[in-house]
Scaffold this motif. Structure first.
Motif: not given
Length: 430
Positions: A282-287, A293-302
């Motif tokens: 929720k925090k990530i989406k709200d931010l 609607r900023a692009l979120v780049i995250l570590d998608s490992t594990g």
């Protein structure tokens, strides 16, 4: 009773321990082998009864436990029963009639108050950054018994360690300077290391491979304080943003670093831990929504893979990056180069500055470079920034030439006239 152990230092390692000078100062490149050599030397000296009260000072307790379990215990198990004992809680290793107190600078109050007749200061580039710790805690413990000491590690800027090294270079009484590069270890795959360091920043090679003392104390990143000068900013309706997201749940931190893609400036940062995944999402989406609607780049490992899937299904613009040694290496090297070239500016946050300046790397026994935080430190902020900067592009700045002055225009006209063969004299010589 004669005891045979299968431990032997290679020649350059052994030159340090064969020296009879009291203080042996040893800047060395990563993976040279000083720590293992010191462990071998302590075992040999204890069996030969050449010391009784030993001291080993390191950066953090986790390092101490790793060295004892990997370097000491496998060899000590070859000794007859009763020759050694490791008291893990007290961090004391008994060998024959001698003992070694293991102490770390993350608990400095446990260092003071004892005298020793042999000492080793590991990672001196880090532990001797604190001049008070050296002058008020460690140094007085070396006065008893005229305690000899090996003081070694990879340089981390200039400070006490550098000063001690200079004493050794100038042949001051009781000091001897040594210096070794990573390539002085004959057991490392030199060709693989040469390939690895081709893409590394030159200052990192100089410091971490060749043990050079550099003015900038940054290990991987240099110039952090020069660009970490901004204050948080509100979103602007006509700007686009990107969020670098490094995920964690309990021990480490989840960090969200927001950059303005129009200016390449960081505008916001969020850091938290011990938060259940639904609240984190929720925090990530709200931010993301807050910053257009900023692009979120995250570590998608594990664990990052289901988080990526959930955010994507929830309408959040998201890009996943699989963390491998190569992908992390590319992320860190772009961030390092962009910081050095001042292509970005960051918020002034002490935790960001400290984490970037503490970040380092190690070299595996196969010669592979691994970027990582030192044991006991975090790297969440580093990777959040690296993920965000991955998507940024250099800003092309149009440089408008200033209007020429009257004098400059006149000079240009005369130069042009000369090149065209015209007579530009304003008067006649009689």
């Amino acid at each position: 009773m004669k005891i045979q152990l299968g431990i032997k230092n290679f020649d350059k390692q052994q030159t340090v321990f064969d020296s009879t000078v009291r203080y042996k100062i040893v800047p060395k490149g990563r993976r040279f082998g000083l720590t293992r050599g010191m462990a071998n030397n302590y075992i040999r000296m204890a069996l030969e009864r050449k010391f009784t009260k030993g001291l080993w000072v390191d950066t953090v307790n986790a390092n101490i436990e790793r060295y004892v379990e990997r370097y000491f215990i496998p060899e000590l198990k070859k000794l007859p029963e009763g020759y050694w004992q490791w008291k893990k809680q007290q961090k004391i290793l008994y060998i024959n009639k001698a003992y070694i107190d293991f102490r770390s600078v993350d608990n400095p109050e446990n260092i003071e108050g004892f005298g020793y007749d042999y000492a080793f200061l590991n990672e001196a580039g880090i532990i001797l950054k604190d001049e008070y710790l050296w002058n008020n805690a460690i140094r007085p413990m070396l006065w008893d018994y005229s305690c000899p000491a090996v003081i070694g590690g990879t340089p981390k800027g200039k400070g006490v360690f550098y000063e001690l090294y200079q004493r050794g270079l100038t042949n001051q009484t009781n000091y001897q300077a040594f210096k070794f590069s990573t390539f002085d270890n004959p057991y490392l795959p030199h060709q693989e290391i040469l390939e690895e360091i081709k893409s590394m920043p030159q200052r990192v090679v100089n410091q971490e491979i060749y043990a050079e003392f550099l003015d900038d104390t940054g290990v991987v990143f240099t110039g952090v304080t020069a660009i970490a000068v901004l204050q948080p900013q509100e979103q602007l309706p006509d700007h686009t943003y990107v969020i670098g997201c490094d995920l964690a749940k309990v021990q480490d931190y989840t960090v969200l670093a927001v950059y303005d893609r129009k200016t390449n400036n960081q505008v916001y940062q969020m850091r938290f831990n011990q938060l259940e995944w639904p609240f984190q999402k929720k925090k990530i989406k709200d931010l993301s929504m807050k910053f257009n609607r900023a692009l979120v780049i995250l570590d998608s490992t594990g664990i990052g893979e289901p988080i990526y899937d959930d955010l994507s299904r929830d309408g959040v613009p998201v890009e996943g990056v699989k963390f491998t040694n190569d992908s992390k290496k590319n992320l860190i090297e772009k961030l390092a180069n962009w910081i050095e070239m001042k292509n970005i500016r960051m918020l002034y946050l002490p935790e960001t500055i400290n984490e970037l300046n503490s970040f380092t790397y190690d070299i595996s026994s196969q010669g592979r470079v691994r970027y990582e935080a030192p044991v006991g430190f975090h790297d969440d902020i580093v990777y959040a920034h690296a993920l965000a900067v991955k998507s940024l592009q250099p800003i092309i700045k149009r440089v408008i030439a200033p209007e020429m002055t009257v004098v400059q225009r006149d000079i240009n006209e005369k130069i042009k006239a000369i090149s065209e063969g015209e007579n530009i004299l304003d008067y006649e010589i009689v």
